[in-house]
Design a protein around this motif. Structure first.
Motif, short mmCIF file in Angstrom:
data_model
loop_
_atom_site.label_atom_id
_atom_site.label_comp_id
_atom_site.label_asym_id
_atom_site.label_seq_id
_atom_site.Cartn_x
_atom_site.Cartn_y
_atom_site.Cartn_z
N GLU A 28 0.81 -1.22 0.00
CA GLU A 28 0.00 0.00 0.00
C GLU A 28 0.85 1.27 0.00
OE1 GLU A 28 -0.20 -2.40 2.24
OE2 GLU A 28 -2.25 -3.10 2.48
N CYS A 31 3.89 3.93 -4.63
CA CYS A 31 3.07 4.63 -5.63
C CYS A 31 3.38 4.01 -6.99
CB CYS A 31 3.37 6.12 -5.62
SG CYS A 31 4.97 6.56 -6.30
N ARG A 101 3.11 12.33 -6.67
CA ARG A 101 2.28 11.14 -6.39
C ARG A 101 2.27 10.83 -4.90
NH1 ARG A 101 2.77 7.32 -11.47
NH2 ARG A 101 1.51 8.67 -12.77
N GLU A 104 0.13 13.21 -2.98
CA GLU A 104 -1.30 12.88 -3.09
C GLU A 104 -1.67 11.77 -2.11
OE1 GLU A 104 -1.87 12.05 -7.21
OE2 GLU A 104 -1.64 14.19 -7.70
N LYS A 105 -0.81 10.76 -2.05
CA LYS A 105 -1.07 9.66 -1.11
C LYS A 105 -1.05 10.17 0.33
CE LYS A 105 0.68 5.38 -1.79
NZ LYS A 105 -0.25 4.38 -2.30
N LYS A 107 -1.81 13.18 1.31
CA LYS A 107 -3.03 13.97 1.52
C LYS A 107 -4.21 13.06 1.79
CE LYS A 107 -1.93 17.70 -1.55
NZ LYS A 107 -2.27 18.13 -2.90
N ARG A 108 -4.20 11.87 1.14
CA ARG A 108 -5.30 10.93 1.35
C ARG A 108 -5.08 10.06 2.60
NH1 ARG A 108 -5.02 10.17 -4.47
NH2 ARG A 108 -3.81 8.30 -4.13
N LYS A 109 -4.06 10.37 3.37
CA LYS A 109 -3.72 9.66 4.62
C LYS A 109 -3.52 8.16 4.40
CE LYS A 109 -6.47 13.03 7.05
NZ LYS A 109 -7.51 13.35 7.95
N GLU A 110 -2.91 7.82 3.24
CA GLU A 110 -2.76 6.40 2.93
C GLU A 110 -1.59 5.75 3.66
OE1 GLU A 110 -2.86 5.39 -1.24
OE2 GLU A 110 -4.57 6.73 -1.53
#
Lengths: 226, 296
Positions: A28, A31, A101, A104-105, A107-110
């Motif tokens: 997970e 990227c 990339r 972005e991940k 920001k999405r708290k991934e």
């Protein structure tokens, strides 16, 4: 990671190897690396000595593997491809596109959250303690308390090699996107017994405060020199 | 007696959590007709009757998922001299904090009340079950308050000291702490305010437990005082910054260190807007600043 993918599965599903790899449990944190980036030989300079069956592994990643391989060779190539993808990933995430990339991940708290109570679920960024592959697992950097934490052992990615994310990633990412920097908070946890602060700990806190002031002064001096 | 236990087990399976605490309105609906006199009247012989129901309420409660970090408060059954809960002095002030107080304390001590079981034939099954559920949740609240008081006694602290030496509560998630064992703690002394947290004596900070099952455990079970009082009582359990093994020498921990952000091996400047500004938080006297951070 025990899942392997056969040729048939690949052709049936119609997805690329990279998409399949990213959808696996434990991957997970990675990227997607652009295929153009992998196809540019310049970007892979020096990696050919790092993994066995290098050319086959590159072909597998870019979905251009045509030969039918024997089962035992296939397994080695499969493992090489995973390792090679990690090594390419380490280079890719430090490029402008890669950083975008990862941002972005982030920001999405991934990547998960900081376990510290006072950080209030601040999203974290994966980081390595050492850039050499195969030494230490991936760790998580919290930009609010500026500290590194072990990923939960329950998470599958706790076994991923840290070198695939590099020691520089979170710091370079925040340099590039300063707006992602969370607001720093100077509050700390104050241990209390029946509501009273503890003498020895308060003394340590006072020393920390003195150290903080010394650093502030140093910073002002550096600002002045500039 | 067995029937009551089986009625319990029906409720137990219905996952009675701390959230399902009864409101004070509900508690007015029925009148607990048990007097404290009954508690003292309960003779050991009447108590042994409930031994057929295999486990005591306390043992059962402590074995629930998430409650592994609690200790069983010794009751008269096990420690004849330490009837801690039965000592009224230890319960001072708790009666006003929990609804259905006397029923709840009876449930905790596994005391049966005969009158109630006679009356219950007139009540509907659902009424009985909902009443039991209310008593059950206030027993849980009461137990957390009792637990908070018990663990700061000498016996309670000693029990946790032993569990801490076994590293039962896990280690600090912070890398610079080098695997220092942590202790459970609360952020409030009142029930239902915040969940259980873990305190690391090395960085003197609190962390959320990683395992989801501990997120529903009330921090009130431990309170704010407990872990600091324990470390004051057993100062040898706080590892110094250069110490490399814990109480048990087989439990290796590494040196305390502070993380330095680096890009391609170079430190990020203090002047940079995204440069380090929180390192003071982990700073300690005598630390070597450029020490390489180690883990595991």
């Amino acid at each position: 990671m025990d899942q392997t993918m056969s040729d048939e599965e690949l052709s049936e599903s119609g997805t690329s190897w990279i998409d399949w790899f990213l959808s696996q449990k434990g991957n997970e944190l990675f990227c997607a690396v652009d295929e153009d980036y992998i196809l540019d030989k310049f970007n892979l300079a020096g990696l050919n000595t790092e993994v066995p069956h290098y050319q086959l592994a590159v072909d597998l990643i870019t979905d251009s593997l045509e030969e039918d391989l024997q089962q035992n060779v296939w397994e080695i190539v499969e493992r090489s491809a995973r390792q090679l993808y990690g090594l390419i990933h380490a280079r890719y995430v430090l490029t402008t596109k890669g950083l975008t990339r990862m941002a972005e991940k982030f920001k999405r708290k991934e990547f998960g959250k900081c376990p510290r109570v006072l950080c209030e679920d601040q999203p974290v960024i994966p980081v390595a303690m050492i850039d050499q592959p195969g030494v230490k697992g991936v760790k998580l950097y919290c930009p609010r308390c500026e500290d590194v934490y072990h990923p939960s052992t329950k998470k599958h990615y706790s076994l991923i090699d840290g070198a695939y994310f590099t020691t520089s990633l979170p710091h370079l990412l925040l340099q590039m996107f300063p707006q992602l920097m969370p607001e720093k908070r100077s509050e700390r946890y104050v241990p209390k017994i029946f509501g009273f602060r503890i003498h020895s700990i308060s003394e340590e806190h006072r020393k920390q405060d003195a150290h903080k002031e010394a650093i502030e002064k140093q910073k002002q001096m550096m600002d002045f020199e500039e | 007696m067995d029937t009551k236990r089986s009625a319990y087990s029906h409720l137990f399976s219905a996952d009675s959590n701390l959230e399902s605490r009864p409101t004070s309105q509900n508690s007015m609906d029925f009148n607990p007709n048990i007097e404290t006199a009954e508690m003292t009247a309960a003779t050991p012989s009447s108590y042994t009757g409930s031994s057929s129901s295999a486990v005591s309420w306390i043992a059962w409660h402590c074995s629930l998922p998430g409650n592994e970090y609690l200790v069983e408060i010794p009751e008269c059954k096990k420690f004849v001299t330490v009837a801690w809960i039965e000592d009224e002095f230890n319960l001072t002030g708790l009666s006003s904090m929990v609804p259905l107080y006397s029923l709840a304390i009876d449930m905790i001590l596994d005391l049966e009340d005969e009158d109630n079981s006679d009356n219950s034939t007139e009540e509907s099954e659902s009424g009985k079950a909902s009443k039991l559920r209310m008593v059950e949740s206030s027993a849980q609240t009461l137990y957390s308050l009792l637990h908070q008081r018990f663990i700061i006694t000498k016996a309670g602290l000693h029990c946790y000291k032993e569990r801490l030496e076994e590293v039962e509560f896990g280690v600090c998630p912070r890398i610079g702490c080098g695997g220092c064992p942590v202790l459970p703690c609360g952020m409030s002394d009142l029930p239902g305010v915040s969940g259980m947290k873990l305190y690391c004596p090395r960085c003197q900070d609190i962390y959320k437990p990683r395992n989801m099952k501990f997120h529903t455990v009330d921090g009130c079970n431990f309170g704010t005082t407990f872990c600091h009082l324990l470390y004051l009582n057993y100062p040898e359990l706080v590892p110094s910054i250069n110490q490399e093994s814990f109480a048990d020498p087989s439990q290796a921990i590494s040196k305390y260190s502070v993380y330095t952000p680096r890009i391609f091996g170079f430190k990020v400047s203090l002047v940079s807007p995204t440069g380090p500004s929180m390192q003071w938080l982990r700073w300690k006297e005598g630390i070597i600043e450029d020490d390489k951070v180690e883990d595991d």
